[in-house]
Write a protein that holds these residues in place. Structure first.
Motif, PDB file in Angstrom:
ATOM      1  N   VAL A 107     -22.298   1.281  -4.590  1.00 50.73           N
ATOM      2  CA  VAL A 107     -21.079   1.511  -3.821  1.00 50.73           C
ATOM      3  C   VAL A 107     -20.182   0.273  -3.908  1.00 50.73           C
ATOM      4  N   SER A 108     -18.883   0.515  -3.825  1.00 50.18           N
ATOM      5  CA  SER A 108     -17.912  -0.574  -3.825  1.00 50.18           C
ATOM      6  C   SER A 108     -16.677  -0.108  -3.066  1.00 50.18           C
ATOM      7  N   MET A 109     -16.272  -0.886  -2.063  1.00 53.18           N
ATOM      8  CA  MET A 109     -15.114  -0.568  -1.235  1.00 53.18           C
ATOM      9  C   MET A 109     -14.021  -1.594  -1.512  1.00 53.18           C
ATOM     10  N   ALA A 110     -12.896  -1.166  -2.088  1.00 55.35           N
ATOM     11  CA  ALA A 110     -11.884  -2.106  -2.541  1.00 55.35           C
ATOM     12  C   ALA A 110     -10.488  -1.684  -2.107  1.00 55.35           C
ATOM     13  N   ALA A 111      -9.561  -2.637  -2.176  1.00 55.48           N
ATOM     14  CA  ALA A 111      -8.155  -2.385  -1.858  1.00 55.48           C
ATOM     15  C   ALA A 111      -7.290  -3.057  -2.909  1.00 55.48           C
ATOM     16  N   LEU A 112      -6.213  -2.387  -3.308  1.00 60.94           N
ATOM     17  CA  LEU A 112      -5.331  -2.860  -4.362  1.00 60.94           C
ATOM     18  C   LEU A 112      -3.892  -2.914  -3.863  1.00 60.94           C
ATOM     19  N   THR A 137       3.850  -6.929   5.391  1.00 63.01           N
ATOM     20  CA  THR A 137       3.638  -5.606   5.984  1.00 63.01           C
ATOM     21  C   THR A 137       3.373  -4.630   4.848  1.00 63.01           C
ATOM     22  N   LEU A 138       2.266  -3.906   4.927  1.00 62.45           N
ATOM     23  CA  LEU A 138       1.857  -3.018   3.842  1.00 62.45           C
ATOM     24  C   LEU A 138       1.793  -1.581   4.331  1.00 62.45           C
ATOM     25  N   THR A 139       2.004  -0.654   3.408  1.00 61.78           N
ATOM     26  CA  THR A 139       1.877   0.769   3.719  1.00 61.78           C
ATOM     27  C   THR A 139       0.928   1.415   2.718  1.00 61.78           C
ATOM     28  N   LEU A 140       0.062   2.297   3.216  1.00 68.52           N
ATOM     29  CA  LEU A 140      -0.924   2.943   2.352  1.00 68.52           C
ATOM     30  C   LEU A 140      -0.254   3.974   1.450  1.00 68.52           C
ATOM     31  N   VAL A 141      -0.501   3.845   0.161  1.00 65.63           N
ATOM     32  CA  VAL A 141       0.000   4.815  -0.822  1.00 65.63           C
ATOM     33  C   VAL A 141      -0.999   5.958  -0.984  1.00 65.63           C
ATOM     34  N   ARG A 142      -2.274   5.595  -1.187  1.00 65.31           N
ATOM     35  CA  ARG A 142      -3.319   6.617  -1.351  1.00 65.31           C
ATOM     36  C   ARG A 142      -4.689   5.960  -1.201  1.00 65.31           C
ATOM     37  N   PHE A 147     -11.037   3.143  -3.423  1.00 65.21           N
ATOM     38  CA  PHE A 147      -9.871   2.300  -3.662  1.00 65.21           C
ATOM     39  C   PHE A 147      -8.751   2.727  -2.720  1.00 65.21           C
ATOM     40  N   ASP A 148      -8.277   1.797  -1.894  1.00 63.82           N
ATOM     41  CA  ASP A 148      -7.088   2.031  -1.082  1.00 63.82           C
ATOM     42  C   ASP A 148      -5.942   1.250  -1.703  1.00 63.82           C
ATOM     43  N   VAL A 149      -4.846   1.937  -2.015  1.00 63.38           N
ATOM     44  CA  VAL A 149      -3.711   1.333  -2.715  1.00 63.38           C
ATOM     45  C   VAL A 149      -2.547   1.178  -1.737  1.00 63.38           C
ATOM     46  N   TYR A 150      -1.964  -0.017  -1.722  1.00 63.51           N
ATOM     47  CA  TYR A 150      -0.889  -0.328  -0.786  1.00 63.51           C
ATOM     48  C   TYR A 150       0.372  -0.792  -1.507  1.00 63.51           C
ATOM     49  N   ASP A 151       1.504  -0.490  -0.892  1.00 60.26           N
ATOM     50  CA  ASP A 151       2.801  -1.031  -1.285  1.00 60.26           C
ATOM     51  C   ASP A 151       3.250  -2.055  -0.257  1.00 60.26           C
ATOM     52  N   VAL A 152       4.075  -3.006  -0.703  1.00 64.22           N
ATOM     53  CA  VAL A 152       4.717  -3.947   0.212  1.00 64.22           C
ATOM     54  C   VAL A 152       5.926  -3.264   0.851  1.00 64.22           C
ATOM     55  N   PHE A 210      -5.063   3.844 -10.567  1.00 61.33           N
ATOM     56  CA  PHE A 210      -4.829   4.312  -9.202  1.00 61.33           C
ATOM     57  C   PHE A 210      -3.495   3.837  -8.639  1.00 61.33           C
ATOM     58  N   LEU A 211      -2.798   2.996  -9.388  1.00 60.58           N
ATOM     59  CA  LEU A 211      -1.411   2.688  -9.033  1.00 60.58           C
ATOM     60  C   LEU A 211      -0.518   3.897  -9.285  1.00 60.58           C
ATOM     61  N   LEU A 212      -0.966   4.780 -10.174  1.00 60.47           N
ATOM     62  CA  LEU A 212      -0.177   5.960 -10.557  1.00 60.47           C
ATOM     63  C   LEU A 212      -0.619   7.226  -9.841  1.00 60.47           C
ATOM     64  N   GLY A 213      -1.904   7.372  -9.598  1.00 61.69           N
ATOM     65  CA  GLY A 213      -2.410   8.608  -9.007  1.00 61.69           C
ATOM     66  C   GLY A 213      -3.881   8.496  -8.703  1.00 61.69           C
ATOM     67  N   THR A 214      -4.559   9.631  -8.664  1.00 58.64           N
ATOM     68  CA  THR A 214      -5.964   9.657  -8.254  1.00 58.64           C
ATOM     69  C   THR A 214      -6.931   9.800  -9.432  1.00 58.64           C
ATOM     70  N   ARG A 215      -6.406   9.792 -10.639  1.00 64.52           N
ATOM     71  CA  ARG A 215      -7.254  10.028 -11.811  1.00 64.52           C
ATOM     72  C   ARG A 215      -7.271   8.814 -12.705  1.00 64.52           C
TER      73      ARG A 215
END
Length: 264
Positions: A53-58, A170-175, A194-199, A249-254
């Motif tokens: 398992v690996s829990m990450a944020a980008l 301040t970050l917002t969750l993308v996906r 993977f949780d992906v955030y925008d500034v 995952f910057l582009l989508g879920t695949r």
């Protein structure tokens, strides 16, 4: 009194139908109760002895079809989005011990990987672990992980002057994505989050940081920060540089490309 043959068969059929219905309702209830984790079920095959398992944020830093990637300090020629693995707090040790979590660390990065939520679990403990993670208890948040990793990585890529701009983003969750790559070896499965955030450009420091990172990425003389297109991410390469597969995952879920060989 004996039940007439003409009535016995319908009674038995009704009992069997009732049992089947009860089993189906039980399965449906189980799936509904764990609906957030349905994506990981294919990784939990009965033949697996343990699951990695690996829990990450980008962090996604972009300008139209321009995505900013940083060089990997331990993989020359490989670039990926800022971010990394979420860390657990001391208070989580008892919980992690109870689910049989064993940390994964490379020999060259013992200190840097300390308290990373990256390791191995018995098959039976994966859902319990994911429920604990979803609770947010005794671990850093994904937002705090992104902020910490960004500060560290800005220094690693040779731009410590930008660290003060990243202090209170301040970050917002993308996906959020549960990824299920193929199993490693014969008896190991992998579940990664993977949780992906925008500034959010809500203050001058945030705007300046994004603008300067985009400018660095587009500077042909800059070798530690690059700007790539969505086509580069799909291809897995930008000129002579490799694009890390989690960049998808910057582009989508695949994902588009296989994992790079693991470091030891």
């Amino acid at each position: 009194m004996r039940i007439p043959d003409c009535l016995e068969r319908p009674v038995i059929s009704n009992i069997v139908a009732g049992l089947i219905t009860a089993v189906l309702l039980g399965i449906a209830g189980l799936l509904w109760g764990n609906r957030k984790y349905l994506a990981v079920l294919p990784a939990l095959s009965p033949g697996a002895r343990r699951v990695r398992v690996s829990m990450a944020a980008l962090l996604r830093v972009k300008d139209e079809d321009c995505y900013v990637l940083f060089s990997h300090p331990y993989r020359p020629g490989v670039y990926g989005p800022p971010g990394g693995v979420v860390k657990y707090a001391e208070g989580a040790r008892r919980t992690l011990d109870s689910v049989g979590f064993v940390e994964q660390r490379s020999a060259a990065r013992q200190a840097a990987m300390r308290h990373d939520l990256r390791g191995f679990l018995p098959l039976r403990s994966v859902i319990s672990f994911l429920r604990w993670y979803a609770s947010g208890r005794d671990r850093e948040s994904a937002v705090d992980c992104v902020r910490r990793e960004l500060r560290e990585e800005l220094a690693e890529v040779g731009h410590p002057e930008l660290v003060p701009l990243a202090g209170a983003l301040t970050l917002t969750l993308v996906r959020g994505v549960f990824e299920r790559p193929p199993k490693y070896g014969r008896a190991e499965r992998v579940v990664r989050r993977f949780d992906v955030y925008d500034v959010i450009p809500d203050d001058p420091d945030a705007v300046e940081l994004v603008n300067r990172l985009v400018a660095l990425g587009r500077d042909p003389a800059e070798q530690q920060v690059i700007a790539v297109s969505s086509a580069d991410i799909e291809l897995g390469r930008h000129g002579p540089f490799l694009v890390a597969p989690q960049s998808a995952f910057l582009l989508g879920t695949r994902r588009f490309n296989a994992d790079l060989p693991p470091l030891r």
